[in-house]
Design a protein around this motif. Sequence first.
Motif, mmCIF file in Angstrom:
data_model
loop_
_atom_site.group_PDB
_atom_site.id
_atom_site.type_symbol
_atom_site.label_atom_id
_atom_site.label_comp_id
_atom_site.label_asym_id
_atom_site.label_seq_id
_atom_site.Cartn_x
_atom_site.Cartn_y
_atom_site.Cartn_z
ATOM 1 N N UNK A 92 0.827 -1.206 0.000
ATOM 2 C CA UNK A 92 0.000 0.000 0.000
ATOM 3 C C UNK A 92 0.862 1.258 0.000
ATOM 4 N N UNK A 93 1.975 1.196 0.681
ATOM 5 C CA UNK A 93 2.837 2.377 0.787
ATOM 6 C C UNK A 93 3.405 2.802 -0.565
ATOM 7 N N UNK A 94 3.518 1.855 -1.518
ATOM 8 C CA UNK A 94 4.098 2.185 -2.817
ATOM 9 C C UNK A 94 3.238 3.206 -3.550
ATOM 10 N N UNK A 95 1.935 3.065 -3.440
ATOM 11 C CA UNK A 95 1.029 3.930 -4.190
ATOM 12 C C UNK A 95 0.963 5.348 -3.614
ATOM 13 N N UNK A 96 1.440 5.519 -2.384
ATOM 14 C CA UNK A 96 1.430 6.840 -1.771
ATOM 15 C C UNK A 96 2.684 7.637 -2.108
ATOM 16 N N UNK A 97 3.592 7.034 -2.874
ATOM 17 C CA UNK A 97 4.888 7.677 -3.143
ATOM 18 C C UNK A 97 4.870 8.614 -4.344
ATOM 19 N N UNK A 98 3.782 8.648 -5.088
ATOM 20 C CA UNK A 98 3.740 9.569 -6.207
ATOM 21 C C UNK A 98 2.973 9.028 -7.391
ATOM 22 N N UNK A 99 2.887 9.801 -8.475
ATOM 23 C CA UNK A 99 2.125 9.390 -9.655
ATOM 24 C C UNK A 99 2.774 8.210 -10.365
ATOM 25 N N UNK A 100 1.937 7.447 -11.067
ATOM 26 C CA UNK A 100 2.477 6.340 -11.853
ATOM 27 C C UNK A 100 1.606 6.101 -13.081
ATOM 28 N N UNK A 101 2.225 5.492 -14.078
ATOM 29 C CA UNK A 101 1.547 5.160 -15.325
ATOM 30 C C UNK A 101 1.048 3.722 -15.245
ATOM 31 N N UNK A 102 -0.207 3.505 -15.617
ATOM 32 C CA UNK A 102 -0.771 2.158 -15.690
ATOM 33 C C UNK A 102 -0.944 1.778 -17.155
ATOM 34 N N UNK A 103 -0.384 0.622 -17.534
ATOM 35 C CA UNK A 103 -0.593 0.081 -18.879
ATOM 36 C C UNK A 103 -1.317 -1.252 -18.702
ATOM 37 N N UNK A 104 -2.469 -1.371 -19.339
ATOM 38 C CA UNK A 104 -3.292 -2.568 -19.176
ATOM 39 C C UNK A 104 -3.371 -3.283 -20.520
ATOM 40 N N UNK A 105 -2.928 -4.542 -20.554
ATOM 41 C CA UNK A 105 -2.933 -5.295 -21.801
ATOM 42 C C UNK A 105 -3.972 -6.405 -21.770
#
Length: 349
Positions: A92-105
């Motif tokens: 859970x802590x990873x997602x609080x560290x900043x923006x990220x790009x999601x690529x869904x295949x």
Amino acid sequence: MKFIVLNWRSYFMEFDYAKIRKQFKELEKKIKEYDRIVVYRHVKPDFDAFGSQMGLVYWIKANFPKKEVHFVGEGSEKWCPSLYPTPEKLEESWFAQGPFLAIITDCANTERVSDNTMGRSTFKIKIDHHPEVDRYGDLNIVYPDIIAASEIVALFELSRSNHYTIPKESAEALFSGIVGDSGRFLYDPTDAATFRIVGDLVDLGIDMNDVYNKMYKKTKKDFENLKFVLNNTKFTEHGVGYYILTDADLNNLGITPINGKMFVNEFRDLDGLFITASITENKEDNTFRVSIRSKFVAIDKIATQFRGGGHANASGATLKSLDEVPALIAALDKAVIDYKASLTVKENN
């Protein structure tokens, strides 16, 4: 829309070239823009889900080694880690560290994305080959006329091979995805472009026999399970075959629902059989998942009627209970009857 592939350095399309060229440029731009990237795919992953996901992950890691790239979703006892690495589980802590790009295949709608963290992303890119029912991406690279999402990812990587490397691991993953969704190149819409792209992947040094062996290896227990399925398959007079695996059956056989549905591919060469359906119980949501395969007869509209969808010759559906089985089989029977009638009309003309 079909791709015409000249070689691994030069690609063009009969039409929509400008559209996909723009999409690929945007995909490349977003990968460069974000330092944190998570690649997703659909639940109950098959070869194309794993192949397209990992093919892209390996490519990004090889060409942008300073980026933090993750791949998530449930794994597979059969294919992880022998063919694909075991998926990650982000804290859970990873997602609080900043923006990220999601690529869904390889995932047509948000409900089937194999991780609910996708919604937290700053920007979403959808790469898919299913008929588009949910434009959930900020960028949607969707081409239903292509046999596999892995083929789209492969085309992206090959189209940029003048500037970036394609690691062997990426080529192997993409090869497995194309082979899997094409049924070893037997299903539509496999075409000449598919073979050209696969040829370019093979030229990158992959060991086809090794990949095939990992994909299709079978144990004695697998053959015992196949015997059970064959003994419990029912056939209609019109050329529809189907089998049902309840949760009790799956437990007795020691397999998961996704392993149970794989037997549907064993019937393709049976003379006189036009459609095969696997119906497996899924206790997680108390439904029965249906995988449908056909020769010649279009089944995608029928799948839509039963809370599903897909391609003309390979689709999936969901039944709320076994009470819906008769209606499903009746609809498949009618599709075969209509197909045979159309052949008669053509012969008379």
